[in-house]
Design a protein around this motif. Structure first.
Motif, PDB file in Angstrom:
ATOM      1  N   LEU A  52       0.846  -1.192   0.000  1.00  0.00           N
ATOM      2  CA  LEU A  52       0.000   0.000   0.000  1.00  0.00           C
ATOM      3  C   LEU A  52       0.877   1.237   0.000  1.00  0.00           C
ATOM      4  N   ASN A  53       0.549   2.168  -0.884  1.00  0.00           N
ATOM      5  CA  ASN A  53       1.190   3.476  -0.845  1.00  0.00           C
ATOM      6  C   ASN A  53       0.221   4.393  -0.099  1.00  0.00           C
ATOM      7  N   PRO A  54       0.481   4.703   1.181  1.00  0.00           N
ATOM      8  CA  PRO A  54      -0.456   5.491   1.976  1.00  0.00           C
ATOM      9  C   PRO A  54      -0.686   6.903   1.433  1.00  0.00           C
ATOM     10  N   ALA A  55       0.280   7.432   0.717  1.00  0.00           N
ATOM     11  CA  ALA A  55       0.143   8.786   0.198  1.00  0.00           C
ATOM     12  C   ALA A  55      -0.856   8.872  -0.946  1.00  0.00           C
ATOM     13  N   THR A  56      -0.996   7.781  -1.721  1.00  0.00           N
ATOM     14  CA  THR A  56      -1.858   7.811  -2.905  1.00  0.00           C
ATOM     15  C   THR A  56      -3.053   6.868  -2.814  1.00  0.00           C
ATOM     16  N   PHE A  94      -3.337  -8.317  -8.222  1.00  0.00           N
ATOM     17  CA  PHE A  94      -4.339  -7.261  -8.122  1.00  0.00           C
ATOM     18  C   PHE A  94      -3.625  -5.925  -8.049  1.00  0.00           C
ATOM     19  N   LYS A  95      -4.110  -4.958  -8.822  1.00  0.00           N
ATOM     20  CA  LYS A  95      -3.607  -3.579  -8.755  1.00  0.00           C
ATOM     21  C   LYS A  95      -4.808  -2.663  -8.726  1.00  0.00           C
ATOM     22  N   GLY A  96      -4.800  -1.730  -7.773  1.00  0.00           N
ATOM     23  CA  GLY A  96      -5.942  -0.835  -7.679  1.00  0.00           C
ATOM     24  C   GLY A  96      -5.680   0.361  -6.803  1.00  0.00           C
ATOM     25  N   LYS A  97      -6.790   0.994  -6.414  1.00  0.00           N
ATOM     26  CA  LYS A  97      -6.704   2.190  -5.592  1.00  0.00           C
ATOM     27  C   LYS A  97      -7.845   2.182  -4.580  1.00  0.00           C
ATOM     28  N   ILE A  98      -7.525   2.598  -3.358  1.00  0.00           N
ATOM     29  CA  ILE A  98      -8.534   2.742  -2.320  1.00  0.00           C
ATOM     30  C   ILE A  98      -9.117   4.143  -2.481  1.00  0.00           C
ATOM     31  N   GLU A  99     -10.387   4.219  -2.824  1.00  0.00           N
ATOM     32  CA  GLU A  99     -11.033   5.505  -3.071  1.00  0.00           C
ATOM     33  C   GLU A  99     -11.135   6.319  -1.778  1.00  0.00           C
ATOM     34  N   LYS A 111     -12.858   1.889   9.307  1.00  0.00           N
ATOM     35  CA  LYS A 111     -13.644   2.769   8.438  1.00  0.00           C
ATOM     36  C   LYS A 111     -13.895   2.041   7.127  1.00  0.00           C
ATOM     37  N   ASP A 112     -15.033   2.344   6.530  1.00  0.00           N
ATOM     38  CA  ASP A 112     -15.401   1.716   5.268  1.00  0.00           C
ATOM     39  C   ASP A 112     -14.798   2.462   4.084  1.00  0.00           C
ATOM     40  N   PHE A 113     -14.211   1.692   3.171  1.00  0.00           N
ATOM     41  CA  PHE A 113     -13.650   2.221   1.933  1.00  0.00           C
ATOM     42  C   PHE A 113     -14.068   1.308   0.790  1.00  0.00           C
ATOM     43  N   VAL A 114     -13.821   1.770  -0.437  1.00  0.00           N
ATOM     44  CA  VAL A 114     -14.039   0.950  -1.626  1.00  0.00           C
ATOM     45  C   VAL A 114     -12.716   0.868  -2.375  1.00  0.00           C
ATOM     46  N   ALA A 132     -13.996  -2.468   1.705  1.00  0.00           N
ATOM     47  CA  ALA A 132     -12.900  -2.777   2.630  1.00  0.00           C
ATOM     48  C   ALA A 132     -13.116  -2.038   3.936  1.00  0.00           C
ATOM     49  N   LYS A 133     -12.668  -2.664   5.007  1.00  0.00           N
ATOM     50  CA  LYS A 133     -12.648  -2.025   6.318  1.00  0.00           C
ATOM     51  C   LYS A 133     -11.172  -1.840   6.669  1.00  0.00           C
ATOM     52  N   ILE A 134     -10.799  -0.596   6.946  1.00  0.00           N
ATOM     53  CA  ILE A 134      -9.392  -0.287   7.211  1.00  0.00           C
ATOM     54  C   ILE A 134      -9.295   0.486   8.517  1.00  0.00           C
ATOM     55  N   SER A 135      -8.309   0.091   9.336  1.00  0.00           N
ATOM     56  CA  SER A 135      -8.090   0.759  10.620  1.00  0.00           C
ATOM     57  C   SER A 135      -6.597   0.854  10.894  1.00  0.00           C
ATOM     58  N   GLN A 136      -6.271   1.641  11.896  1.00  0.00           N
ATOM     59  CA  GLN A 136      -4.884   1.816  12.337  1.00  0.00           C
ATOM     60  C   GLN A 136      -4.746   1.196  13.712  1.00  0.00           C
ATOM     61  N   SER A 137      -3.687   0.423  13.925  1.00  0.00           N
ATOM     62  CA  SER A 137      -3.427  -0.140  15.246  1.00  0.00           C
ATOM     63  C   SER A 137      -1.937  -0.049  15.530  1.00  0.00           C
ATOM     64  N   ASN A 138      -1.521  -0.492  16.701  1.00  0.00           N
ATOM     65  CA  ASN A 138      -0.097  -0.508  17.031  1.00  0.00           C
ATOM     66  C   ASN A 138       0.674  -1.427  16.093  1.00  0.00           C
TER      67      ASN A 138
END
Length: 179
Positions: A52-56, A94-99, A111-114, A132-138
């Motif tokens: 994952l490229n977090p910036a894009t 698979f190649k894509g982008k998280i909207e 949080k919900d993403f597509v 997709a469900k994405i979250s931040q953890s330790n």
């Protein structure tokens, strides 16, 4: 001397760029093509690479077909030899982008993403739109997704003898922690 400086700058910038990406080499993909009243057709691959490229919000994944494990060894053999032709088509890509992805908005609560992208499998490519469900953890960035594809979209034929025992609609679950 000038060329050495240019080469050093390119190498340093590529290293900095590489450090921005979040990676998992132990993402899990579970797929299921079971039909009610028949033996479970389900496999798990625990060695999927996800980047994952977090910036894009760009995301990519690579799964080796021979990495899928079934409860029944004979199913695994049929999967690799007859259905997926794993020697000929060894990977799923698979190649894509998280909207609307913003790494700074992530919290421990998912949080919900597509995710929109293209899945290349068995020599064919299909457009995928997956929730997709994405979250931040330790541990890092947690990503979970569930979506379905049709075997027929990838020219994966199910022999008539087992057509009633194996679903064309394949449910796919992805779980990853990106660090």
């Amino acid at each position: 001397m000038k060329n050495n400086i240019v080469v050093a700058m390119v190498l340093i910038s590529s290293l900095i760029f590489a450090q921005e990406k979040k990676i998992s080499k132990s993402a899990v993909i579970i797929f299921e093509a079971s039909v009610p009243s028949f033996e479970e057709v389900k496999a798990t691959n625990n060695n999927v690479t996800l980047v994952l490229n977090p910036a894009t919000g760009q995301i990519a994944s690579l799964a080796l077909m021979k990495g899928f494990r079934f409860k029944v060894a004979l199913m695994e053999e049929h999967f690799n030899e007859n259905y997926m032709e794993s020697d000929r088509y060894p990977k799923a890509l698979f190649k894509g982008k998280i909207e609307g992805f913003d790494v700074n908005s992530l919290t421990p609560k998912p949080k919900d993403f597509v995710i929109n992208g293209k899945l290349e499998l068995h020599g064919k490519t299909a457009v995928i739109k997956a929730p997709a469900k994405i979250s931040q953890s330790n541990s890092g960035i947690n990503l979970q997704s569930n979506f379905s594809v049709n075997a027929s979209d990838f020219d994966i034929s199910i022999p008539a003898v087992v057509k009633n025992k194996v679903a064309n609609k394949i449910n796919i679950q992805v779980d990853a922690v990106l660090k």
